[in-house]
Design an enzyme around this catalytic site. Structure first.
Site, PDB file in Angstrom:
ATOM      1  N   ASN A  76      -3.760  12.323  -3.976  1.00  0.00           N
ATOM      2  CA  ASN A  76      -2.787  11.283  -3.636  1.00  0.00           C
ATOM      3  C   ASN A  76      -2.722  10.253  -4.757  1.00  0.00           C
ATOM      4  OD1 ASN A  76      -2.052  11.798  -0.643  1.00  0.00           O
ATOM      5  ND2 ASN A  76      -4.292  11.838  -0.607  1.00  0.00           N
ATOM      6  N   ASP A  82      -1.448   6.703   6.663  1.00  0.00           N
ATOM      7  CA  ASP A  82      -1.511   5.473   7.438  1.00  0.00           C
ATOM      8  C   ASP A  82      -0.132   5.015   7.921  1.00  0.00           C
ATOM      9  OD1 ASP A  82      -2.304   3.096   8.546  1.00  0.00           O
ATOM     10  OD2 ASP A  82      -2.837   2.138   6.671  1.00  0.00           O
ATOM     11  N   PHE A 101     -11.294   8.175  -0.877  1.00  0.00           N
ATOM     12  CA  PHE A 101     -10.739   7.028  -0.163  1.00  0.00           C
ATOM     13  C   PHE A 101     -10.405   5.876  -1.112  1.00  0.00           C
ATOM     14  CE2 PHE A 101     -12.752   9.530   3.011  1.00  0.00           C
ATOM     15  CZ  PHE A 101     -12.156   9.225   4.224  1.00  0.00           C
ATOM     16  N   PHE A 138       0.866  -1.186   0.000  1.00  0.00           N
ATOM     17  CA  PHE A 138       0.000   0.000   0.000  1.00  0.00           C
ATOM     18  C   PHE A 138       0.901   1.234   0.000  1.00  0.00           C
ATOM     19  CE2 PHE A 138      -3.258   2.944   0.966  1.00  0.00           C
ATOM     20  CZ  PHE A 138      -4.484   2.321   0.777  1.00  0.00           C
TER      21      PHE A 138
END
Length: 349
Positions: A129, A80, A329, A27
């Site tokens: 992003n 994250d 998201f 990720f």
């Protein structure tokens, strides 16, 4: 209130399963501010690469290194802990002397570049992003492949991800308790998280109900339409429906859904009646948002990932790349592809 896992799918519930974030390298997030450092000013923009540490922890460590107060280090968004992420931090360090930030050392963190900047970097001040995700142990490859193709054309619901609502939905539960008891909440962070969760849940519910219609992208009288990539919107009238529908089909315009709060929601007539009916049962959360003077707003109902591509490493492993605007998201994209498994399946941004 509809549970996040039960929200309506745009492409139907996925048939396959897969493992999201088997390790942090699966990720990868690269922050896109949308601008370059000024090269002068009392602030220093610092681009960092981190793995295994959260944004606030790195910001505090940077403040300690620079011998400034933690509040003098800001960032555009939290990233994250359980991922490989590139993002910018901003430290207020007046004066002409430039500290040697190459000497900043923190396990799991590396300084990539830094430069002077005139303005403080504020929360939300980013363009978007770029994501690179690896899904492992994927079952039903044919179904996943077709969904990847469909997402390119039709997008995904622009749902707020489950992480917006806290672990186990704790932020939304806090908002409900607050709404029911009317007990003052002194903690500013809790207030912010809980109000955000309340408004996001209502938005998700409106979108979920709209997706139950045969054609989710059908413009109705009174819809609030947004210019793609812009924040401004206007209300559709019956006389313009045919032309507006053409522009929506061409992705020039986006149908929006309400972020309920105080003041007018923005839709009118048929569209307003639909939105109000979709959340009619959630009177307590709506009353909380009005009482706390959270201003109503609009958000695009669908999300079209940009620069979308994928590559199958083998029959059970696929790498997916895409770019999303700020506030969207990645998990809402993955949700339309597979039923995810793994400890961090819902913790993404």
């Amino acid at each position: 209130m509809i549970e996040f896992d039960n929200l309506t799918y745009l492409h139907g519930k996925p048939q396959g399963t897969g493992l999201l974030k088997a390790n942090p390298e699966d990720f990868v997030v690269v922050e896109d501010l949308g601008f370059e450092p000024d090269g002068e000013g009392e602030h220093i923009l610092v681009r960092i690469l981190k793995n295994g540490c959260n944004t606030r922890f790195v910001a505090d460590a940077l403040a300690k290194f620079l011998k400034i107060h933690a509040r003098e280090v800001s960032f555009a968004g939290q990233k994250d802990k359980h991922a490989v992420t590139e993002q910018w931090l901003c430290a207020r360090v007046p004066g002409k002397e430039m500290p040697d930030l190459s000497a900043f050392q923190l396990e799991g963190c590396q300084v990539l570049e830094y430069a002077r900047h005139k303005r403080k970097l504020r929360l939300g001040a980013l363009k978007g992003n770029a994501f690179t995700l690896v899904l492992r142990e994927v079952s039903n490859r044919d179904d996943v492949e077709q969904r990847l193709i469909d997402i390119c054309v039709k997008g995904v619901p622009n749902y707020f991800g489950a992480q917006r609502f806290g672990i186990g939905g704790s932020n939304l539960q806090g908002a409900l308790r607050w709404a029911q008891t009317n007990t003052p909440v002194r903690d500013r962070n809790k207030r912010s998280f809980w109000l955000s969760a309340a408004r996001s849940a209502l938005f998700n519910q409106i979108v979920a109900e709209r997706l139950k219609k045969a054609d989710v992208n059908q413009v109705v009288d009174g819809d609030a339409l947004q210019l793609a990539g812009r924040g401004s919107w206007f209300v559709a009238t019956t006389e313009e429906l045919a032309e507006l529908q053409r522009r929506v089909n061409d992705k020039e315009l986006m149908i929006t859904a309400a972020l309920p709060g105080s003041g007018e929601w923005g839709t009118q007539r048929e569209a307003l009646a639909f939105e109000q009916a979709a959340v009619a049962a959630e009177t307590e959360l709506q009353a909380l948002l009005v009482r706390e003077k959270v201003e109503a707003a609009r958000r695009a109902m669908l999300l079209y990932p940009q620069q979308f591509s994928w590559n199958w490493w083998d029959d059970v492993t696929v790498e997916i790349r895409f770019w999303l605007p700020a506030g969207s998201f990645a998990t809402s994209v993955v949700r339309e592809l597979i039923n995810t498994t793994g400890d961090y399946a819902h913790i993404a941004e």
